[in-house]
Motif scaffolding. Structure first.
Motif, PDB file in Angstrom:
ATOM      1  N   ARG A   1       0.810  -1.219   0.000  1.00  0.00           N
ATOM      2  CA  ARG A   1       0.000   0.000   0.000  1.00  0.00           C
ATOM      3  C   ARG A   1       0.845   1.271   0.000  1.00  0.00           C
ATOM      4  O   ARG A   1       0.421   2.304  -0.526  1.00  0.00           O
TER       5      ARG A   1
ATOM      6  N   LYS B   1     -10.393  -1.597 -12.309  1.00  0.00           N
ATOM      7  CA  LYS B   1     -10.933  -2.290 -11.140  1.00  0.00           C
ATOM      8  C   LYS B   1     -11.709  -1.265 -10.323  1.00  0.00           C
ATOM      9  O   LYS B   1     -11.120  -0.396  -9.675  1.00  0.00           O
ATOM     10  N   THR B   2     -13.021  -1.346 -10.359  1.00  0.00           N
ATOM     11  CA  THR B   2     -13.871  -0.311  -9.759  1.00  0.00           C
ATOM     12  C   THR B   2     -14.263  -0.631  -8.326  1.00  0.00           C
ATOM     13  O   THR B   2     -14.738   0.260  -7.619  1.00  0.00           O
ATOM     14  N   HIS B   3     -14.117  -1.885  -7.900  1.00  0.00           N
ATOM     15  CA  HIS B   3     -14.552  -2.257  -6.557  1.00  0.00           C
ATOM     16  C   HIS B   3     -13.419  -2.945  -5.795  1.00  0.00           C
ATOM     17  O   HIS B   3     -12.520  -3.551  -6.387  1.00  0.00           O
ATOM     18  N   SER B   4     -13.478  -2.828  -4.496  1.00  0.00           N
ATOM     19  CA  SER B   4     -12.566  -3.550  -3.609  1.00  0.00           C
ATOM     20  C   SER B   4     -13.407  -4.241  -2.535  1.00  0.00           C
ATOM     21  O   SER B   4     -14.627  -4.083  -2.496  1.00  0.00           O
TER      22      SER B   4
ATOM     23  N   THR C   1     -13.976   1.572  -5.033  1.00  0.00           N
ATOM     24  CA  THR C   1     -12.658   2.069  -4.672  1.00  0.00           C
ATOM     25  C   THR C   1     -12.716   3.588  -4.559  1.00  0.00           C
ATOM     26  O   THR C   1     -13.635   4.231  -5.067  1.00  0.00           O
ATOM     27  N   ASP C   2     -11.738   4.168  -3.890  1.00  0.00           N
ATOM     28  CA  ASP C   2     -11.705   5.621  -3.744  1.00  0.00           C
ATOM     29  C   ASP C   2     -11.657   6.312  -5.107  1.00  0.00           C
ATOM     30  O   ASP C   2     -12.332   7.323  -5.332  1.00  0.00           O
ATOM     31  N   GLU C   3     -10.856   5.754  -6.031  1.00  0.00           N
ATOM     32  CA  GLU C   3     -10.731   6.369  -7.353  1.00  0.00           C
ATOM     33  C   GLU C   3     -12.062   6.332  -8.100  1.00  0.00           C
ATOM     34  O   GLU C   3     -12.473   7.329  -8.719  1.00  0.00           O
ATOM     35  N   SER C   4     -12.763   5.184  -8.049  1.00  0.00           N
ATOM     36  CA  SER C   4     -14.031   5.055  -8.760  1.00  0.00           C
ATOM     37  C   SER C   4     -15.084   6.000  -8.175  1.00  0.00           C
ATOM     38  O   SER C   4     -15.828   6.647  -8.914  1.00  0.00           O
TER      39      SER C   4
END
Length: 711
Positions: free
Chosen positions: A126, A379-382, A393-396
């Protein structure tokens, strides 16, 4: 099975007195290392050690010293020098086991430390988020470096950093510095490669099998001196041969067809692995799948194949496939499923594996597109750490927030729009678990808004205030104006602006809310309220003024805003900021040059012909003429244009003119200029009787009742 457990136990005991192994090892690696056949057999070995019996004939697992009692392999420090543990969040039976060969009664490196090293090597830690270039380089190059297939960038830039960061973990004497010798780097490289091998991330070079190092006594009970890699290869070879034999016995009646279309397993495997004819194999599979599903349209099938970059089939070739019975087609499709498994075995662990439902041609096509620079879907989800559920995700979430704000979208419509985008970009609709509820998105958007505001405040704190190298205050400014969104919807807009350290100005909208009142005092109060709400308290005092449209009320509004700010500072014990260098602050009022141009032209027009008089339609004034022509034409535009067309028919040469008058606009001189240009064009058209077009048109309209000021 009992004898195999005997030799395993003896091998562990003898090796425990030789040297230690410092890394924790995954159970899928340990069972091969111990010469066992599977993880299940390893678990059985652990169970029998705990019981003290082999389970075969009730004999002791080892019938002499030092094995005189049961051995608990979950307890460190046992006689075999190996123990296991689980490291999942809940440490339940679903988590994999990891084994430590702690011949000094403790693993040399903790499991947590070991996983951290792996994350730094693979670029997934991270902390690497703050160095995106380093992160991307490690992700792309670590495997090639570890397997000796390249990765020079990793060896040059990343290996010294990792060696220094974990200097206390290596067997070699490595200082906490990136200035290392070649020999020191080589030693660290060997240890990292060993760690990757025992973690199952790269193939083991030497096929680590502890049974190869057992004593002569152990060999007499039947130890197998072979590597796990050789064993796996021989097993796969026997399976392939047996499958081919069973297929040949089932399909003897189809030998001629097989020869024509070449789709037996041995042939397509050779085509793939030896000839590298991936497109041919993928195209054949696609055609067989379509025929099996009932589609026998060769033109349609070839169109789909060529769209994916494959090789179209000839009619003769396709007819050979159509002759196969459905049962035979089903067996042929199993050949391709088996080929998928073989491809996945040859690929790096868990990298670019073919899903069971994915066709080879699509996989090859996607791989070629990726090699040509096309990116995989974001990758839109974590996975949430709290409830193990999918989350944005924060970016999405931030991207959705910007879409929502910039395009004024409805939350209820946003998911529908995302689904349409999924079809457009991914070629499929989104799955249910890929959507987020409107409540979830609303919470994300509030969070993103607060983050935006905080980051803007941090930039402001570094920019505005006494930040000048010469000691002068750096100020920000506002731009304000009223605007109408509807007949009775008057709004007041406030934009904050200033020049930031990068040399570029920024324009930040503070509000476009409804005006409190229509006077300058109400707008000034609104200006200060939104500034107090959205500007950091330490930056708030450094308002320098603003841009206005030169209207008297606008200038007063800027002065009132400054006075209210001064009052606010005095009330909050910041009197020193009401003066700069001992002088009471005054707002800098910047005129709007577009309005200056309009005012200049308006002043020139007034000097030339005075102001138009309301109700005096006979006044000799250019703006009055523009408005009068508009008034006459707009009452009956169809009849007005028809009169113009009739008048122009009198001309000896065909002429056309479309009358498009515009309303006179005070202080909108570009609009007035366009209207005047159209009128001048009509005045230049002379009729056979030397009368101009506009004079004849006005006379005709007057006779028909078209008068200015007549309802």
């Amino acid at each position: 099975m009992g004898s195999k457990f005997h030799q395993t136990a003896f091998a562990l005991y003898e090796r425990s007195r030789q040297h230690r192994v410092k890394w924790w090892r995954d159970e899928t690696h340990v069972y091969k290392m111990l010469g066992l056949d599977s993880v299940d057999q390893l678990n059985e070995f652990v169970l029998q050690c705990g019981r003290g019996y082999s389970g075969v004939g009730g004999s002791k697992i080892v019938n002499q010293e030092p094995f005189s009692a049961s051995i608990d392999l979950q307890t460190p420090g046992n006689i075999l020098g190996i123990h296991w543990s689980r490291f999942g969040r809940k440490s339940d039976s679903r988590d994999p086991k990891y084994y430590a060969f702690e011949y000094d009664n403790a693993a040399a490196v903790s499991f947590k430390q070991q996983q951290e090293i792996l994350q730094w090597v693979q670029g997934t830690h991270r902390q690497l988020q703050q160095w995106p270039e380093m992160k991307q380089r490690r992700i792309e190059s670590w495997y090639a470096w570890a397997t000796g297939a390249g990765g020079e960038a990793f060896h040059t830039h990343d290996l010294p950093f990792i060696a220094a960061a974990f200097s206390h973990c290596w067997d070699a004497d490595i200082p906490a510095s990136t200035n290392l010798s070649r020999e020191q780097l080589r030693q660290v490289e060997e240890e990292i490669v060993e760690l990757l091998e025992v973690s199952g991330l790269i193939p083991a070079k030497n096929g680590p099998n502890i049974i190869r190092r057992v004593s002569a006594r152990t060999r007499r009970v039947g130890a197998v001196d072979t590597t796990s890699a050789d064993t796996d290869r021989r097993v796969r070879q026997r399976v392939d041969e047996s499958d081919d034999e069973s297929e040949s016995s089932e399909e003897e009646s189809d030998d001629e067809v097989n020869e024509a279309i070449s789709i037996d397993y041995g042939h397509i495997r050779k085509k793939w692995f030896d000839d590298h004819d991936y497109l041919y194999v993928g195209s054949i599979e696609y055609a067989i799948t379509q025929v099996y599903a009932g589609n026998t349209n060769l033109s349609e099938i070839n169109t789909d194949i060529e769209f994916l970059g494959g090789c179209g089939l000839s009619e003769e070739h396709f007819d050979s496939i159509k002759l196969l019975r459905k049962q035979v087609l089903s067996r042929k499709l199993k050949n391709f499923s088996k080929l998928r498994q073989a491809i996945n075995v040859a690929m790096p662990t868990n990298l670019f594996h073919i899903r069971p439902e994915m066709q080879l041609l699509k996989w090859v096509s996607d791989g070629r597109r990726y090699s040509n620079g096309e990116q995989m879907p974001r990758k839109t989800h974590s996975i949430s750490r709290d409830n193990k559920q999918k989350q944005l995700t924060d970016e999405s979430a931030y991207m959705l927030y910007k879409m929502y704000v910039a395009y004024d979208l409805s939350l209820n419509k946003l998911n529908g729009l995302l689904n349409c985008m999924g079809v457009y970009f991914l070629g499929r609709r989104l799955e249910l678990n890929e959507f987020s509820s409107t409540t979830t998105m609303r919470n994300w958007f509030k969070r993103s808004s607060l983050i935006d505001r905080h980051l803007a405040s941090m930039d402001d704190l570094q920019t505005f205030g006494y930040k000048s190298p010469n000691g002068f205050p750096v100020l920000y400014y506002i731009v304000t104006d009223d605007t109408k969104h509807g007949k009775h919807d008057t709004r007041h807009a406030v934009i904050r602006t200033g020049v930031y350290p990068d040399g570029r100005p920024r324009y930040i909208v503070l509000t476009s809310s409804s005006a409190v009142t229509k006077d300058a005092k109400g707008n000034a109060t609104l200006n200060l309220e939104v500034i107090k709400k959205l500007v950091h308290p330490d930056v708030l005092p450094f308002l320098g003024g603003g841009t206005v449209d030169n209207a008297g009320s606008a200038r007063v509004e800027m002065k009132e805003t400054n006075e209210e700010l001064i009052t606010y500072l005095e009330e909050h014990d910041k009197t020193e900021l009401t003066m700069f260098f001992g002088v009471v602050r005054r707002p800098v009022i910047i005129p709007d040059w577009f309005h200056i141009d309009n005012l200049t032209i308006q002043a020139a027009s007034t000097v030339f012909s005075g102001d138009p008089e309301r109700g005096n339609f006979g006044q000799f004034h250019p703006r009055q003429l523009i408005q009068s022509i508009y008034d006459i034409h707009s009452r009956v535009p169809e009849m007005s244009q028809q009169i113009v067309d009739d008048i122009l028919r009198e001309c000896p040469e065909p002429m056309e003119y479309t009358l498009r008058p515009m309303r006179e606009r005070p202080q909108r001189w570009r609009v007035n200029g366009i209207a005047a240009d159209r009128i001048l064009t009509a005045l230049d058209i002379t009729l056979p009787d030397d009368e101009n077009l506009m004079a004849r048109w006005a006379a005709e309209m007057f006779l028909l009742g078209g008068k200015v000021g007549v309802g």
